[in-house]
Scaffold this active site. Structure first.
Site, PDB file in Angstrom:
ATOM      1  N   TYR A   1       2.975   4.626  11.463  1.00  0.00           N
ATOM      2  CA  TYR A   1       3.175   3.189  11.938  1.00  0.00           C
ATOM      3  C   TYR A   1       3.921   2.547  10.961  1.00  0.00           C
ATOM      4  O   TYR A   1       4.332   1.250  10.810  1.00  0.00           O
ATOM      5  CB  TYR A   1       1.898   2.603  12.186  1.00  0.00           C
ATOM      6  CG  TYR A   1       1.014   2.627  11.099  1.00  0.00           C
ATOM      7  CD1 TYR A   1       0.794   1.902   9.954  1.00  0.00           C
ATOM      8  CD2 TYR A   1      -0.456   3.600  11.029  1.00  0.00           C
ATOM      9  CE1 TYR A   1      -0.253   1.830   9.202  1.00  0.00           C
ATOM     10  CE2 TYR A   1      -1.267   3.654  10.220  1.00  0.00           C
ATOM     11  CZ  TYR A   1      -1.129   2.815   9.068  1.00  0.00           C
ATOM     12  OH  TYR A   1      -2.259   2.819   8.037  1.00  0.00           O
TER      13      TYR A   1
ATOM     14  N   ARG B   1       0.755  -1.221   0.201  1.00  0.00           N
ATOM     15  CA  ARG B   1       0.195   0.072   0.069  1.00  0.00           C
ATOM     16  C   ARG B   1       0.900   1.235   0.060  1.00  0.00           C
ATOM     17  O   ARG B   1       1.629   1.313   0.765  1.00  0.00           O
ATOM     18  CB  ARG B   1      -0.810   0.011   1.331  1.00  0.00           C
ATOM     19  CG  ARG B   1      -2.181   0.683   1.009  1.00  0.00           C
ATOM     20  CD  ARG B   1      -2.814   1.034   2.442  1.00  0.00           C
ATOM     21  NE  ARG B   1      -2.254   1.869   3.287  1.00  0.00           N
ATOM     22  CZ  ARG B   1      -2.046   1.656   4.643  1.00  0.00           C
ATOM     23  NH1 ARG B   1      -2.833   0.900   5.170  1.00  0.00           N
ATOM     24  NH2 ARG B   1      -1.675   2.468   5.318  1.00  0.00           N
TER      25      ARG B   1
ATOM     26  N   HIS C   1      -4.423   4.531   4.202  1.00  0.00           N
ATOM     27  CA  HIS C   1      -5.432   3.437   4.068  1.00  0.00           C
ATOM     28  C   HIS C   1      -6.620   4.326   3.716  1.00  0.00           C
ATOM     29  O   HIS C   1      -7.172   3.700   2.718  1.00  0.00           O
ATOM     30  CB  HIS C   1      -5.653   2.978   5.656  1.00  0.00           C
ATOM     31  CG  HIS C   1      -6.915   2.234   5.827  1.00  0.00           C
ATOM     32  ND1 HIS C   1      -6.949   1.058   4.912  1.00  0.00           N
ATOM     33  CD2 HIS C   1      -8.139   2.576   6.438  1.00  0.00           C
ATOM     34  CE1 HIS C   1      -8.111   0.718   5.304  1.00  0.00           C
ATOM     35  NE2 HIS C   1      -8.981   1.498   6.128  1.00  0.00           N
TER      36      HIS C   1
HETATM   37  C1  LIG Z   1     -16.309  -6.493   9.565  1.00  0.00           C
HETATM   38  C2  LIG Z   1     -15.442  -5.251   9.392  1.00  0.00           C
HETATM   39  N1  LIG Z   1     -14.593  -5.129  10.473  1.00  0.00           N
HETATM   40  C3  LIG Z   1     -13.587  -4.076  10.584  1.00  0.00           C
HETATM   41  C4  LIG Z   1     -13.800  -3.061   9.703  1.00  0.00           C
HETATM   42  C5  LIG Z   1     -12.833  -1.811   9.894  1.00  0.00           C
HETATM   43  N2  LIG Z   1     -11.948  -1.849   8.804  1.00  0.00           N
HETATM   44  C6  LIG Z   1     -12.144  -1.308   7.541  1.00  0.00           C
HETATM   45  S1  LIG Z   1     -10.944  -1.234   6.406  1.00  0.00           S
HETATM   46  C7  LIG Z   1      -9.992  -2.434   7.636  1.00  0.00           C
HETATM   47  C8  LIG Z   1      -8.644  -3.082   7.107  1.00  0.00           C
HETATM   48  C9  LIG Z   1      -8.823  -3.936   5.859  1.00  0.00           C
HETATM   49  O1  LIG Z   1      -7.658  -4.392   5.297  1.00  0.00           O
HETATM   50  P1  LIG Z   1      -7.471  -5.226   4.050  1.00  0.00           P
HETATM   51  O2  LIG Z   1      -8.725  -6.315   3.948  1.00  0.00           O
HETATM   52  O3  LIG Z   1      -6.075  -5.906   4.113  1.00  0.00           O
HETATM   53  O4  LIG Z   1      -7.665  -4.257   2.891  1.00  0.00           O
HETATM   54  P2  LIG Z   1      -6.921  -2.908   2.298  1.00  0.00           P
HETATM   55  O5  LIG Z   1      -7.478  -1.783   3.150  1.00  0.00           O
HETATM   56  O6  LIG Z   1      -5.466  -3.207   2.860  1.00  0.00           O
HETATM   57  O7  LIG Z   1      -7.211  -2.776   0.855  1.00  0.00           O
HETATM   58  C10 LIG Z   1     -10.739  -2.644   8.573  1.00  0.00           C
HETATM   59  C11 LIG Z   1     -10.301  -3.385   9.907  1.00  0.00           C
HETATM   60  C12 LIG Z   1     -14.773  -3.219   8.578  1.00  0.00           C
HETATM   61  N3  LIG Z   1     -14.744  -2.273   7.683  1.00  0.00           N
HETATM   62  N4  LIG Z   1     -15.666  -4.259   8.541  1.00  0.00           N
END
Ligand SMILES: Cc1ncc(C[n+]2csc(CCOP(=O)(O)OP(=O)(O)O)c2C)c(N)n1
Ligand SMILES: [Mg+2]
Length: 340
Positions: free
Chosen positions: A251, A238, A242
């Site tokens: 971080y 990434r 985020h």
């Molecule tokens: C069920 C659920 N739990 C927690 C979240 C909070 N949340 C939003 S994005 C994220 C991280 C997701 O990371 P990843 O799947 O690796 O995708 P990336 O953002 O790296 O593309 C989290 C924990 C959420 N949106 N939905």
């Protein structure tokens, strides 16, 4: 299985098209990020770093038959599914509910913020394709973080049992907000998880669109031949925040980010096409100008579209519930538009 597409590889025109789409994706995403900072668009998740994976994948698909189920970061790179995708994405960021509904013929499902919830949807669609004898596949994009959700395990297990024509595109970009992959799984790779479902698991360089194209073309050929799903782990990094609500400098060590930026897929793939004699300064300038004009038009149109504050109530259920009608009335009252 029909391996002709796999054997031929992308044509020169497709190689160039992939780069144009990657450049456009970066420009769209950066512009939307900046507009959020100006208070003109809502929270968004930049695509930076994922372009090669999404573009390499979609160029190996047949958009008239194959369905896309995304998380929240991929839309800027879905240009192969038509310009309507970016127009709707900007509308969505401007708060318009219709921005997450695509017209007939654009085989893209709305963004999914609830992690992994799009994966069972993709398998359901693929099951439908299978039962109806339709020629397409369904593709679920999801992150390393989303892969820890139960929805992923349930959907992948079911898909393998019924041999659903689905491709699980797990984008391992190193992070789930501030959680690094080392804290996400104790497995050696995410692709290894495929073994427990009884499906192939393939790890690919997610910064190389040609490698992704080849892996997805092979997975697609398997799926349409009735041989079932494939789990693809596309490894990238990434390169941005985020979301607009995040500060990764808190971080991610600066040297890690610098090392990742040195492998920026949009830059390295352009250099690769220059070496092949398929790209030059004029092509770069033209691709940037075209993308800039498209995003300007999408942003102008979205910001000029009047936004009814209660519009989102219209898009939840076919018939609004009494409770939601009370909420709508209260909202309009607060907005000074309802009961005066
Ligand atoms: C069920 C659920 N739990 C927690 C979240 C909070 N949340 C939003 S994005 C994220 C991280 C997701 O990371 P990843 O799947 O690796 O995708 P990336 O953002 O790296 O593309 C989290 C924990 C959420 N949106 N939905
Ligand atoms: Mg991630």
């Amino acid at each position: 299985m029909d391996t002709s597409a796999v054997q031929r590889g992308p044509t020169d025109a497709e190689l160039v098209g992939m780069l144009q789409t990657m450049i456009a994706a970066r420009i769209y995403s950066t512009r939307c990020f900046n507009l959020q900072r100006q208070g003109r668009l809502g929270t968004m998740a930049p695509i930076d770093g994922n372009e090669a994976t999404v573009v390499g994948c979609t160029y190996a698909l047949q958009p008239e038959h194959d369905w896309i189920f995304s998380q929240y970061r991929e839309f800027y790179a879905l240009g192969r599914y038509g310009e309507e995708v970016i127009r709707r994405q900007v509308l969505y960021l401007a708060g318009h509910p219709e921005g997450s509904c695509y017209p007939a013929g654009v085989n893209v499902f709305p963004a999914q913020i609830s992690l992994a919830a799009q994966i069972p949807h993709a398998v359901g669609m693929a099951w439908g394709q299978l039962r109806q004898g339709l020629p397409g596949v369904s593709v679920a994009f999801f992150g390393d973080g989303a892969s820890s959700e139960g929805d992923f395990y349930e959907a992948a297990n079911f898909a393998a049992v019924i041999k659903a024509p689905v491709i699980f595109m797990l984008i391992n970009n190193g992070w789930a907000i501030s959680t690094p992959t080392a804290r996400q799984t104790a497995a050696a790779t995410f692709a290894d998880k495929a073994a427990a479902f009884g499906m192939p698991g393939v790890r690919v360089d997610g910064r190389d669109p040609i490698a992704v194209w080849e892996v997805v073309a092979a997975a697609r050929a398997r799926a349409v031949a009735g041989e079932g799903p494939t789990l693809v782990e596309a490894v990238t990094y990434r390169l941005g925040h985020h979301t607009t609500a995040d500060d990764p400098t808190r971080y991610i060590p600066a040297e890690d980010m610098a090392a990742a930026r040195a492998k920026d897929p949009v830059i390295t793939y352009a250099a690769q096409l220059r070496e092949l004699g398929l790209w030059d300064d004029a092509a770069q300038a033209a691709a940037e100008a075209t993308a800039q004009a498209a995003i300007d038009a999408a942003v102008d149109a979205a910001l000029a579209t009047p936004l009814a504050p209660d519009a989102f109530f219209d898009h939840v259920y076919a018939e609004t519930t009494p409770r939601m009608e009370r909420q709508r009335a209260l909202l309009l009252e607060l907005e000074g538009k309802g009961q005066s």
